[in-house]
Design an enzyme around this catalytic site. Structure first.
Site, PDB file in Angstrom:
ATOM      1  N   SER A 151       5.386  -8.205   8.430  1.00 30.97           N
ATOM      2  CA  SER A 151       5.103  -9.311   7.512  1.00 30.97           C
ATOM      3  C   SER A 151       6.027 -10.471   7.854  1.00 30.97           C
ATOM      4  O   SER A 151       7.087 -10.267   8.461  1.00 30.97           O
ATOM      5  CB  SER A 151       5.383  -8.856   6.077  1.00 30.97           C
ATOM      6  OG  SER A 151       5.442  -9.969   5.206  1.00 30.97           O
ATOM      7  N   TYR A 164       9.892  -4.279  -0.772  1.00 31.96           N
ATOM      8  CA  TYR A 164       8.974  -4.764   0.268  1.00 31.96           C
ATOM      9  C   TYR A 164       9.737  -5.515   1.358  1.00 31.96           C
ATOM     10  O   TYR A 164       9.586  -5.247   2.549  1.00 31.96           O
ATOM     11  CB  TYR A 164       7.924  -5.669  -0.383  1.00 31.96           C
ATOM     12  CG  TYR A 164       6.811  -6.080   0.555  1.00 31.96           C
ATOM     13  CD1 TYR A 164       5.750  -5.224   0.818  1.00 31.96           C
ATOM     14  CD2 TYR A 164       6.815  -7.326   1.170  1.00 31.96           C
ATOM     15  CE1 TYR A 164       4.722  -5.591   1.679  1.00 31.96           C
ATOM     16  CE2 TYR A 164       5.796  -7.705   2.024  1.00 31.96           C
ATOM     17  CZ  TYR A 164       4.750  -6.836   2.273  1.00 31.96           C
ATOM     18  OH  TYR A 164       3.734  -7.217   3.123  1.00 31.96           O
TER      19      TYR A 164
HETATM   20  P1  NAD Z   1      -4.504  -3.426   1.341  1.00 35.85           P
HETATM   21  O1  NAD Z   1      -3.978  -3.086  -0.002  1.00 35.85           O
HETATM   22  O2  NAD Z   1      -5.911  -3.846   1.482  1.00 35.85           O
HETATM   23  O3  NAD Z   1      -4.247  -2.238   2.359  1.00 35.85           O
HETATM   24  C1  NAD Z   1      -3.186  -1.357   2.269  1.00 35.85           C
HETATM   25  C2  NAD Z   1      -3.654  -0.034   2.831  1.00 35.85           C
HETATM   26  O4  NAD Z   1      -2.549   0.900   2.809  1.00 35.85           O
HETATM   27  C3  NAD Z   1      -4.781   0.593   2.004  1.00 35.85           C
HETATM   28  O5  NAD Z   1      -5.758   1.107   2.871  1.00 35.85           O
HETATM   29  C4  NAD Z   1      -4.085   1.741   1.268  1.00 35.85           C
HETATM   30  O6  NAD Z   1      -4.953   2.833   0.990  1.00 35.85           O
HETATM   31  C5  NAD Z   1      -3.047   2.126   2.300  1.00 35.85           C
HETATM   32  N1  NAD Z   1      -1.957   2.914   1.720  1.00 35.85           N
HETATM   33  C6  NAD Z   1      -1.183   2.615   0.639  1.00 35.85           C
HETATM   34  N2  NAD Z   1      -0.308   3.620   0.428  1.00 35.85           N
HETATM   35  C7  NAD Z   1      -0.540   4.557   1.381  1.00 35.85           C
HETATM   36  C8  NAD Z   1       0.028   5.816   1.698  1.00 35.85           C
HETATM   37  N3  NAD Z   1       1.033   6.328   0.960  1.00 35.85           N
HETATM   38  N4  NAD Z   1      -0.470   6.519   2.745  1.00 35.85           N
HETATM   39  C9  NAD Z   1      -1.498   6.035   3.491  1.00 35.85           C
HETATM   40  N5  NAD Z   1      -2.074   4.836   3.231  1.00 35.85           N
HETATM   41  C10 NAD Z   1      -1.599   4.119   2.203  1.00 35.85           C
HETATM   42  O7  NAD Z   1      -3.520  -4.579   1.875  1.00 35.85           O
HETATM   43  P2  NAD Z   1      -3.397  -5.288   3.286  1.00 35.85           P
HETATM   44  O8  NAD Z   1      -3.053  -6.691   3.022  1.00 35.85           O
HETATM   45  O9  NAD Z   1      -4.546  -4.980   4.168  1.00 35.85           O
HETATM   46  O10 NAD Z   1      -2.067  -4.590   3.846  1.00 35.85           O
HETATM   47  C11 NAD Z   1      -1.994  -3.978   5.114  1.00 35.85           C
HETATM   48  C12 NAD Z   1      -0.615  -4.229   5.697  1.00 35.85           C
HETATM   49  O11 NAD Z   1      -0.447  -5.618   5.927  1.00 35.85           O
HETATM   50  C13 NAD Z   1       0.540  -3.794   4.796  1.00 35.85           C
HETATM   51  O12 NAD Z   1       1.523  -3.147   5.555  1.00 35.85           O
HETATM   52  C14 NAD Z   1       1.053  -5.119   4.270  1.00 35.85           C
HETATM   53  O13 NAD Z   1       2.426  -5.078   3.944  1.00 35.85           O
HETATM   54  C15 NAD Z   1       0.798  -6.028   5.450  1.00 35.85           C
HETATM   55  N6  NAD Z   1       0.785  -7.446   5.097  1.00 35.85           N
HETATM   56  C16 NAD Z   1      -0.195  -7.974   4.314  1.00 35.85           C
HETATM   57  C17 NAD Z   1      -0.143  -9.324   3.980  1.00 35.85           C
HETATM   58  C18 NAD Z   1      -1.182  -9.971   3.114  1.00 35.85           C
HETATM   59  O14 NAD Z   1      -0.975 -11.128   2.690  1.00 35.85           O
HETATM   60  N7  NAD Z   1      -2.299  -9.327   2.819  1.00 35.85           N
HETATM   61  C19 NAD Z   1       0.884 -10.125   4.467  1.00 35.85           C
HETATM   62  C20 NAD Z   1       1.860  -9.549   5.260  1.00 35.85           C
HETATM   63  C21 NAD Z   1       1.795  -8.216   5.582  1.00 35.85           C
END
Ligand code: NAD
Length: 269
Positions: A151, A164
């Site tokens: 991130s 986080y």
């Molecule tokens: P999202 O909530 O759509 O996806 C998160 C995924 O992680 C889901 O599929 C969920 O089932 C899975 N998950 C949660 N806990 C889990 C566990 N204990 N075991 C296995 N799977 C688990 O959100 P996203 O935005 O797609 O996030 C994906 C990644 O991107 C994350 O690591 C997040 O920190 C990172 N990220 C997202 C953003 C954003 O703005 N969306 C920004 C920076 C980083």
């Protein structure tokens, strides 16, 4: 993209948001995909519809797919999950550590339980998945690639989201340390650093035009990113086009890490 056809890829948290886009994009490039899903109600978990939609989209590409249930914060689940991906896909070439959660609380009110929970998924989960994947890469004496979905908050502090922020800061070190340790044995480790991206983790603002505008006014490119934009860069880092890149995090953030408040000079005039 070069070198992805026929590769076997495991994506954690692969059925929702950025993970789903990554799984689908790898399939579009001809890679076989193991899609990890959590499979039980928990903060940040995917829905059954998301899992089914992801499988449908991957299958459209005619590649092999396997659904692997598992909680990345549980070591036994990770060991089973990687074994299952390897045995059902017939090997493993790429691991994408994407699963992630966040919990919002003022830091002075944050319980150790919630702090540990976020670290357990975002950082320890990424470590145990990487450890199992590296063990497999070394055993097979084959090159391997790990991509950590980190991130902008591995660099930018995120008040009220201490677990986080700390987890993503740790992920940067996970990326660089593993990259250095295994560079001589054909294993590359890189990260992507998404900025604000339209996915379910941001359900607090993505469907509210006013809140969305407030988020976007901080972004130099004046818009949030899409999961698909994160997927393209992830596939690039896993491809042969990135064969000489290791230990790097590529920020995919519309300029968010460029200190936007310095756009108009204020400090020295
Ligand atoms: P999202 O909530 O759509 O996806 C998160 C995924 O992680 C889901 O599929 C969920 O089932 C899975 N998950 C949660 N806990 C889990 C566990 N204990 N075991 C296995 N799977 C688990 O959100 P996203 O935005 O797609 O996030 C994906 C990644 O991107 C994350 O690591 C997040 O920190 C990172 N990220 C997202 C953003 C954003 O703005 N969306 C920004 C920076 C980083």
């Amino acid at each position: 993209m070069r070198g992805l056809q026929g590769k076997n890829v495991l994506v954690t948290g692969g059925s929702s948001g950025i993970g789903q886009a990554i799984a689908v994009r790898f399939a579009e490039y001809g890679a076989n995909v193991a899609i990890n899903y959590l499979g039980h109600a928990q903060e940040g978990a995917e829905t059954e519809e998301q899992v089914q939609a992801c499988v449908r989209r991957v299958r459209q590409e005619g590649v092999r797919d396997v659904l692997v249930q598992g909680d990345v914060s549980k070591e036994d689940d990770v060991v089973r999950m990687v074994d299952q991906a390897v045995s059902e896909l017939g090997g493993l070439d790429v691991l994408v550590n994407n699963a992630g959660i966040q919990i919002s609380r003022p830091s002075h009110e944050l319980s150790t339980k919630d702090f540990d929970k976020v670290l357990g998924v975002n950082l320890r989960g990424a470590f145990t998945c990487a450890r199992e994947a590296i063990g497999w890469f070394l055993q097979g004496e084959k090159p391997g690639v790990i991509i950590n979905v980190s991130s902008v908050h591995q660099r930018i502090p995120k008040p009220n989201f201490l677990g986080y922020s700390v987890s993503k800061g740790g992920m940067q070190n996970l990326t660089t340390t593993l990259a250095l340790e295994y560079a001589g044995r054909g294993i590359r480790v890189n990260g992507i650093g998404p900025g604000a991206t339209i996915t379910p983790i941001n359900r607090a603002w993505i469907d509210d035009p006013q809140k969305k505008a407030q988020v976007e006014e901080h972004i130099p490119m004046a818009r949030a990113g899409t999961a698909d934009e994160m997927a393209g860069v992830t596939c690039f880092l896993a491809s042969d086009d990135a064969a000489y890149i290791t230990g790097q995090t590529l920020y995919v953030d519309g300029g968010l890490t460029l200190y936007p408040s310095f756009r108009d000079p204020w400090s020295s005039e």
